[in-house]
Enzyme design. Structure first.
Site: not given
Ligand code: TYM
Length: 331
Positions: A197, A194, A111
């Site tokens: 979204k 993977k 992140k």
């Protein structure tokens, strides 16, 4: 009876990765276990959704949970923020969690790389809140995809630490669980390993995708120019197509295309057409229930209300016991 707990962040619609990683297991597990499935709306705040988006995403996931086969009569389905006791447990656990270990978490580091302008404290303490979700219901099993493995390890660490510090074998040590044996990772249609979204909308097949949308996305999936000699290893993009086929198609179909590949006779157009048809057949019953449930607002609200009551009852018991163990007692 084992206790099962798992959650999904409301960041849009559920995709096939979510389904195979977590949801498919829930559906089977609800028959034989005491299950708590929730919508992790507190967790989704790390990405700062607007209030309107948050509301509609929570509603979507609630609908999709039920459409995919979760039965509110058998399992407790609730929204995380309807059970604010989880915040207290998260706070109590955080006193024995070290900043250094949170900074080393793979999802946190990722992140930081992806959203350098929004490295908020919620991202750092994300695994603590997740541990609190799980320990709040004293779960034994947590159905999740492969990407959540490290979070589950941390949950066990935090639980064990609590038990050790307070000299009380209170929390069970929950395990990540997937029906079958291995935790799964469903790849994307864009060649990424993977389905996600946050990467590329077109790499995801959503449970709420109409058949023509599925067909368009699959036909646009990344492949390559094809093998030129027998036994040639597959590129990641082509491997992904095979893995997706393994998830939704029959073993015979998979074997047919595998042989075509090995013989250098494969036509990816044909493979994609088959994959699109099998995905559509797989998603269609869920898709149709989603459309029906979208019209049943009262029912959806009732599920959330009743689920919240049951989850709060389970949570209140844990919080009361944890407070006593720690020494937070009324005078
Ligand atoms: P989230 O919202 O990212 O994903 C929800 C579930 O879907 C799984 N998943 C996948 N599995 C296989 N292949 C994929 N491509 C794929 N993409 C997503 C995830 O592994 C997950 O099981 N931190 C969690 C939410 C959470 C939670 C919890 C889960 C909060 N508290 C307590 C279990 C227990 C998350 O972000 O999942």
């Amino acid at each position: 009876m084992d206790r099962v707990n798992s959650g999904i962040r409301p960041t849009g619609f559920l995709h096939l990765g979510n389904y195979f990683g977590a949801l498919r297991n829930f559906i089977k597990m609800q028959e034989e276990n005491e299950c708590f499935f929730f919508i992790a709306d507190y967790h989704s705040l790390t990405t700062h959704p607007t209030p309107l988006d948050l509301q509609s995403n929570v509603r979507n996931i609630l609908i999709e949970y039920i459409a995919a086969g979760l039965d509110p009569e058998k399992a407790t389905i609730y929204v995380q923020s309807d059970v604010p006791q989880v915040c207290e447990l998260s706070l109590l656990l955080s006193m024995n969690v070290y900043v250094g270990e949170l900074q080393r978490v793979a999802s946190f580091k990722e992140k930081v790389r992806r959203q350098p302008d929004n490295v908020n404290a919620g991202l750092l303490t994300y695994p603590v809140l997740m541990a609190a979700d799980i320990l709040l219901h004293r779960a034994d099993k947590v159905p999740v995809g492969k990407d959540q493995e490290q979070h589950l390890e941390m949950t066990r660490d935090f639980a064990q630490r609590f038990n050790r510090i307070y000299k009380h074998e209170y929390f069970k040590l929950p395990v990540a669980y997937n029906f079958g044996s291995e935790l799964v990772k469903i790849p994307g249609l864009d060649g990424s390993t993977k389905m996600s979204k946050s990467d590329n909308e077109n790499s995801c097949i959503y449970l709420a995708d109409a058949p023509d949308v599925i067909r368009k996305k699959v036909m646009k999936a990344v492949s390559d120019s094809g093998p030129t000699e027998p036994g040639q290893p597959k590129t990641q993009a082509v491997e992904n197509l095979f893995q997706l086929m393994k998830a939704v198609s029959s073993p015979d179909t998979l074997q047919y295309f595998e042989e075509q590949y090995q013989n250098c006779a494969i036509r990816y157009g044909d493979m994609k057409k088959q994959l699109a048809a099998d995905m559509t057949a797989f998603v269609q019953p869920v898709y149709e229930r989603i459309l029906e449930l979208r019209e049943k607002d009262d029912y959806i609200r009732k599920v959330a209300r009743e689920g919240a009551e049951r989850a709060r009852e389970s949570a209140a018991k844990t919080i009361k016991e944890v407070r006593e163990i720690i020494g937070i007692k009324p005078f």
